[in-house]
Design a protein around this motif. Structure first.
Motif, PDB file in Angstrom:
ATOM      1  N   VAL A   6      52.722  61.735  58.527  1.00  6.21           N
ATOM      2  CA  VAL A   6      54.002  61.115  58.193  1.00  6.21           C
ATOM      3  C   VAL A   6      53.880  59.626  57.866  1.00  6.21           C
ATOM      4  O   VAL A   6      54.697  59.091  57.126  1.00  6.21           O
ATOM      5  N   MET A   7      52.856  58.973  58.371  1.00  4.37           N
ATOM      6  CA  MET A   7      52.732  57.513  58.234  1.00  4.37           C
ATOM      7  C   MET A   7      52.650  57.074  56.775  1.00  4.37           C
ATOM      8  O   MET A   7      52.302  57.844  55.893  1.00  4.37           O
ATOM      9  N   THR A   8      52.954  55.813  56.557  1.00  5.97           N
ATOM     10  CA  THR A   8      52.746  55.179  55.259  1.00  5.97           C
ATOM     11  C   THR A   8      51.293  54.741  55.215  1.00  5.97           C
ATOM     12  O   THR A   8      50.863  53.935  56.033  1.00  5.97           O
ATOM     13  N   ARG A   9      50.560  55.312  54.276  1.00  9.20           N
ATOM     14  CA  ARG A   9      49.133  54.986  54.154  1.00  9.20           C
ATOM     15  C   ARG A   9      48.940  53.710  53.340  1.00  9.20           C
ATOM     16  O   ARG A   9      49.741  53.395  52.478  1.00  9.20           O
ATOM     17  N   SER A 117      58.345  49.803  64.056  1.00 12.01           N
ATOM     18  CA  SER A 117      57.141  50.347  63.443  1.00 12.01           C
ATOM     19  C   SER A 117      55.982  50.293  64.417  1.00 12.01           C
ATOM     20  O   SER A 117      56.010  49.538  65.390  1.00 12.01           O
ATOM     21  N   LEU A 130      53.492  53.537  60.884  1.00 11.04           N
ATOM     22  CA  LEU A 130      54.518  54.542  61.146  1.00 11.04           C
ATOM     23  C   LEU A 130      55.813  53.789  61.403  1.00 11.04           C
ATOM     24  O   LEU A 130      55.889  52.981  62.331  1.00 11.04           O
ATOM     25  N   THR A 131      56.826  54.043  60.576  1.00  2.00           N
ATOM     26  CA  THR A 131      58.108  53.355  60.720  1.00  2.00           C
ATOM     27  C   THR A 131      59.201  54.344  61.089  1.00  2.00           C
ATOM     28  O   THR A 131      59.038  55.558  60.940  1.00  2.00           O
ATOM     29  N   ARG A 133      61.756  54.748  59.409  1.00  2.44           N
ATOM     30  CA  ARG A 133      62.078  55.377  58.120  1.00  2.44           C
ATOM     31  C   ARG A 133      61.159  56.568  57.840  1.00  2.44           C
ATOM     32  O   ARG A 133      61.607  57.609  57.362  1.00  2.44           O
ATOM     33  N   ASP A 134      59.867  56.424  58.144  1.00  2.00           N
ATOM     34  CA  ASP A 134      58.931  57.534  57.951  1.00  2.00           C
ATOM     35  C   ASP A 134      59.375  58.752  58.757  1.00  2.00           C
ATOM     36  O   ASP A 134      59.333  59.888  58.272  1.00  2.00           O
ATOM     37  N   MET A 137      62.564  60.226  57.210  1.00  2.00           N
ATOM     38  CA  MET A 137      62.269  60.918  55.948  1.00  2.00           C
ATOM     39  C   MET A 137      61.675  62.291  56.201  1.00  2.00           C
ATOM     40  O   MET A 137      61.839  63.202  55.402  1.00  2.00           O
ATOM     41  N   ARG A 138      61.002  62.449  57.310  1.00  2.00           N
ATOM     42  CA  ARG A 138      60.441  63.772  57.658  1.00  2.00           C
ATOM     43  C   ARG A 138      61.566  64.780  57.870  1.00  2.00           C
ATOM     44  O   ARG A 138      61.433  65.945  57.556  1.00  2.00           O
ATOM     45  N   ARG A 141      63.869  64.653  54.101  1.00  2.00           N
ATOM     46  CA  ARG A 141      63.191  64.672  52.805  1.00  2.00           C
ATOM     47  C   ARG A 141      63.877  65.680  51.893  1.00  2.00           C
ATOM     48  O   ARG A 141      64.600  66.574  52.357  1.00  2.00           O
TER      49      ARG A 141
END
Length: 190
Positions: A6-9, A117, A130-131, A133-134, A137-138, A141
């Motif tokens: 799920v994290m922002t890479r 985060s 990992l926020t 928002r992440d 969004m899961r 989505r």
């Protein structure tokens, strides 16, 4: 489900020597509220958030409400703020997580720690963020709606229970073993 799912890479980062104005501009342009502070190798030093920036910039907003003498002194403070660097306003003691930590566990750390985060480290290298928002969004989505999403898609499967009489110290060790580093919590609790 794991943090890595799920994290922002490869998050946008900033150097500790960058001017605060640069951090503000990057956050505004990218629509983000958290900037990990790293060196060129990806080693995490801390994080600067929109809250850190608001705190640093708060004084100039008061100028119009001060006396003439107060305004003169406050303008000097505002000029000094322009010289501040990210390192001067960032949060140094950052709670982090690992890519393989259970998502539900990391979500609880975010929630109970009141964090927006968690930087994600693999060893000492920043690999993601990992926020809140992440996490949201899961759930929301495209194609998933909160009213129709089965809990099995977002629930924590690896739940650990403790009795109400368990001390914070007794539970703090598993926090470290589970892959979450929360030095601040451990210091304040101990």
């Amino acid at each position: 489900m794991k943090v890595k799912d799920v994290m922002t890479r490869n998050p946008i980062t900033i150097d500790p020597e960058a001017p605060l104005a640069t951090a503000m501009a990057v956050m505004k342009k990218e629509g983000i509220r958290h900037l990990p502070v790293t060196d060129d190798t990806g080693r995490l030093f801390g994080i600067i958030t929109d809250r850190d920036l608001r705190s640093a910039a708060f004084a100039p907003e008061l100028i119009e409400h001060l006396s003439v003498g107060g305004q003169r002194r406050a303008r000097g403070v505002a000029q000094a703020l322009e010289e501040l660097r990210v390192r001067d306003a960032m949060t140094w003691d950052v709670v982090t997580t690992h890519p393989d930590v259970a998502l539900g566990h990391a979500a609880r750390v975010l929630f109970f720690g009141r964090f927006g985060s968690l930087p994600v480290l693999d060893g000492t290298k920043l690999v993601g963020v990992l926020t809140e928002r992440d996490l949201l969004m899961r759930v929301v989505r495209p194609g998933l709606h909160p009213q129709a999403t089965p809990l099995s898609l977002v629930m924590t499967r690896d739940v650990r229970f403790v009795s109400p009489g368990t001390t914070v110290e007794a539970r703090a060790y598993p926090l470290r073993v589970d892959g979450v580093t929360n030095r601040k919590f451990l210091r304040e609790a101990g």
